[in-house]
Design a protein around this motif. Structure first.
Motif, short mmCIF file in Angstrom:
data_model
loop_
_atom_site.label_atom_id
_atom_site.label_comp_id
_atom_site.label_asym_id
_atom_site.label_seq_id
_atom_site.Cartn_x
_atom_site.Cartn_y
_atom_site.Cartn_z
N HIS A 1 0.88 -1.19 0.00
CA HIS A 1 0.00 0.00 0.00
C HIS A 1 0.91 1.23 0.00
N GLY A 2 0.92 2.02 1.07
CA GLY A 2 1.65 3.29 1.05
C GLY A 2 3.16 3.16 1.01
N GLY B 1 0.87 -1.96 -10.79
CA GLY B 1 -0.25 -2.83 -10.45
C GLY B 1 -1.16 -2.17 -9.43
N LYS C 1 -1.41 -7.69 -19.18
CA LYS C 1 -1.84 -8.15 -17.84
C LYS C 1 -2.58 -7.10 -17.04
N PHE D 1 2.58 10.54 2.69
CA PHE D 1 1.38 9.92 2.10
C PHE D 1 0.27 9.95 3.17
N1 CMC Z 1 4.99 -6.39 -10.57
C1 CMC Z 1 4.97 -7.56 -11.22
N2 CMC Z 1 3.88 -8.35 -11.30
C2 CMC Z 1 2.78 -7.93 -10.66
C3 CMC Z 1 2.74 -6.72 -9.96
C4 CMC Z 1 3.91 -5.93 -9.93
N3 CMC Z 1 3.93 -4.77 -9.27
N4 CMC Z 1 1.51 -6.55 -9.43
C5 CMC Z 1 0.81 -7.63 -9.76
N5 CMC Z 1 1.58 -8.47 -10.50
C6 CMC Z 1 1.18 -9.75 -11.08
C7 CMC Z 1 1.16 -10.86 -10.02
O1 CMC Z 1 2.41 -11.48 -9.88
C8 CMC Z 1 0.10 -11.77 -10.56
O2 CMC Z 1 0.69 -12.52 -11.61
P1 CMC Z 1 0.21 -14.04 -11.91
O3 CMC Z 1 -1.23 -13.93 -12.31
O4 CMC Z 1 1.10 -14.49 -13.00
O5 CMC Z 1 0.39 -14.79 -10.61
C9 CMC Z 1 -0.91 -10.82 -11.22
O6 CMC Z 1 -0.17 -9.64 -11.53
C10 CMC Z 1 -2.06 -10.45 -10.31
O7 CMC Z 1 -1.52 -10.06 -9.04
P2 CMC Z 1 -2.42 -9.85 -7.75
O8 CMC Z 1 -1.55 -9.77 -6.56
O9 CMC Z 1 -3.51 -10.87 -7.72
O10 CMC Z 1 -3.10 -8.48 -8.08
P3 CMC Z 1 -3.76 -7.51 -7.06
O11 CMC Z 1 -4.80 -6.78 -7.77
O12 CMC Z 1 -4.21 -8.19 -5.84
O13 CMC Z 1 -2.50 -6.62 -6.67
C11 CMC Z 1 -1.17 -5.00 -5.70
C12 CMC Z 1 -2.54 -5.30 -6.33
C13 CMC Z 1 -1.08 -3.51 -5.52
C14 CMC Z 1 -1.08 -5.72 -4.35
C15 CMC Z 1 -0.05 -5.51 -6.65
O14 CMC Z 1 -0.19 -4.97 -7.93
C16 CMC Z 1 1.34 -5.20 -6.09
O15 CMC Z 1 1.85 -5.94 -5.26
N6 CMC Z 1 1.96 -4.09 -6.57
C17 CMC Z 1 3.22 -3.64 -6.03
C18 CMC Z 1 3.01 -2.81 -4.77
C19 CMC Z 1 2.46 -1.45 -5.06
O16 CMC Z 1 2.90 -0.76 -5.98
N7 CMC Z 1 1.51 -1.02 -4.22
C20 CMC Z 1 0.91 0.30 -4.32
C21 CMC Z 1 -0.52 0.23 -4.77
S1 CMC Z 1 -1.20 1.80 -5.28
C22 CMC Z 1 -1.05 2.89 -3.99
C23 CMC Z 1 -1.76 2.45 -2.77
O17 CMC Z 1 -2.92 2.11 -2.77
O18 CMC Z 1 -1.12 2.54 -1.71
#
Ligand code: CMC
Length: 386
Positions: free
Chosen positions: A226-227, A264, A315, A343
């Motif tokens: 998250h943050g 993501g 994706k 944040f």
């Molecule tokens: N880099 C690489 N692959 C990713 C990423 C990423 N940042 N995010 C998701 N994926 C892939 C993941 O590995 C999975 O692949 P597969 O289907 O092959 O197993 C697929 O995408 C779906 O992932 P998920 O975890 O089910 O997706 P989600 O919607 O639950 O994830 C998230 C949301 C924010 C947890 C995730 O995108 C993530 O971990 N991102 C990195 C952390 C980040 O930047 N967080 C800030 C979010 S925005 C600001 C906020 O709200 O604070």
């Protein structure tokens, strides 16, 4: 449902609606965002953090006088009591900045003025302004202490973003830099039922007070999913080091199934509109900034290009609000340890507004979990256990 039937479990509450709101709308498929019906693009272009905080809390844009009163109120709350200053000074050397912030915010009732209010609504709005102002002041103080300085009181003639930089450095910031921080704060001010807002509402739904609810929100914001992602994204850019290493680094990270922080989103399956606004600043800061900022910016832009080509359309993984923050905050002069506390300061209007809205028709949040362990296990006395 019969007691022995397996329920449908929605992990992460993905796609679950738990309440109605008039505060914020996120269109994750089109990559659109509105605060109280105003598009984020129009607010980023025309508004300020103070005005947006008022809009989110009160439901409509203020007139000039209301905005001036509200801004002065926030700035006066940024002026910290000696007790809060002492607490932050005591905790800072031994705790992470989000932990200091969490502890300081949970202690705010000890330093609040005991005022008499006309109504509960008036009291809650005043407490919200207090929380927003105090968090901004605490974040600025943490920055000041990190730089080895002593507390600087806010200047009533300046706005919130200007004062954060003034309190951190003791110098009135350049307009361009302060405006950049102001827009960054505005872009983070609200984002519907994200983990920290939901956590705030869960705590508040028990009718715990607003300080407890906001403290819960801060706890949830800390995590890198998250943050905390903005800090981790900057760590990655620094680890890449040279722009020419970017593509190889990303390729290897993805091959190793690592997540690229700042990409993501649970709701956005399109380019996060806030990231688009922040990206537009990168062009602005590329010229005339330090070598470090220029390098970070070049890495960020190359990483973004590659990630978008590889994972964007295929994706639905696009840059989120946290990806470009590192170079921009570094340009502004905000140290990495303050990204997530900042944040929190920026998101505090959203947390407060959701809490106040939810309390208008409160219902205790109490979901179910499906127990899948054993039952009626015979109890073995202590002296007979192996
Ligand atoms: N880099 C690489 N692959 C990713 C990423 C990423 N940042 N995010 C998701 N994926 C892939 C993941 O590995 C999975 O692949 P597969 O289907 O092959 O197993 C697929 O995408 C779906 O992932 P998920 O975890 O089910 O997706 P989600 O919607 O639950 O994830 C998230 C949301 C924010 C947890 C995730 O995108 C993530 O971990 N991102 C990195 C952390 C980040 O930047 N967080 C800030 C979010 S925005 C600001 C906020 O709200 O604070």
């Amino acid at each position: 449902m019969a007691d022995n039937a397996t329920p449908t479990i929605i992990k992460g509450l993905e796609g679950v609606y738990f309440t109605e709101t008039k505060i914020c709308k996120v269109d994750g498929f089109k990559g659109r965002l509105w605060y109280r019906g105003y598009s984020i693009e129009s607010l980023a272009k025309n508004s300020s953090f103070e005005e947006v905080s008022y809009l989110i809390l009160y439901g409509s844009l203020p007139n000039a006088e209301a905005l001036s009163v509200f801004t002065k109120k926030l700035v006066s709350y940024m002026n910290l009591d000696s007790g809060i200053i002492g607490l932050v000074k005591m905790l800072s050397p031994n705790m992470l900045s989000m932990d200091v912030l969490r502890s300081a915010v949970s202690s705010l009732p000890a330093f609040a003025d005991k005022k008499v209010y006309q109504s509960e609504a008036e009291e809650k709005l005043e407490e919200s302004a207090e929380i927003i102002g105090r968090i901004c002041g605490i974040v600025a103080l943490m920055g000041r202490l990190k730089a080895g300085g002593e507390y600087v009181a806010p200047d009533q003639s300046l706005g919130v973003a200007q004062n954060i930089l003034y309190m951190m450095t003791g110098k009135i910031p350049e307009d361009k830099v302060a405006k950049m921080l102001d827009v960054m704060m505005l872009l983070h001010a609200e984002h519907s039922s994200n983990a920290s807002t939901f956590c705030t509402i869960v705590a508040g739904s028990t009718l715990a007070d607003i300080y407890s609810a906001i403290t819960a929100g801060i706890c949830a914001l800390k995590g890198p999913l998250h943050g905390g992602a903005d800090e981790k994204a900057l760590d990655m850019m620094r680890a890449i080091g040279n722009p020419d290493n970017t593509e190889k680094y990303i390729e290897e990270a993805l091959d190793g199934k690592k997540r690229i922080m700042g990409f993501g989103h649970r709701v956005y399956k399109a380019y996060d509109p806030r990231a688009k606004v922040i990206k537009s600043y990168l062009e602005d800061i590329q010229n005339g900034s330090t070598m470090e900022v220029q390098t970070l910016t070049a890495i960020a832009l190359r990483a973004e290009k590659m990630m978008v080509e590889k994972l964007g359309e295929t994706k639905g993984i696009w840059p989120n609000v946290d990806f470009f923050s590192g170079p921009v905050y570094t340009y502004i002069g905000i140290p990495k340890e303050l990204f997530t506390p900042l944040f929190a300061a920026s998101r505090s209007p959203g947390w407060c507004a959701h809490m106040l809205e939810y309390w208008q028709d409160n219902r205790l949040i109490r979901p179910l979990d499906y127990y899948n362990g054993q039952l009626d296990i015979p109890y073995v006395p202590l002296d007979q256990r192996k």
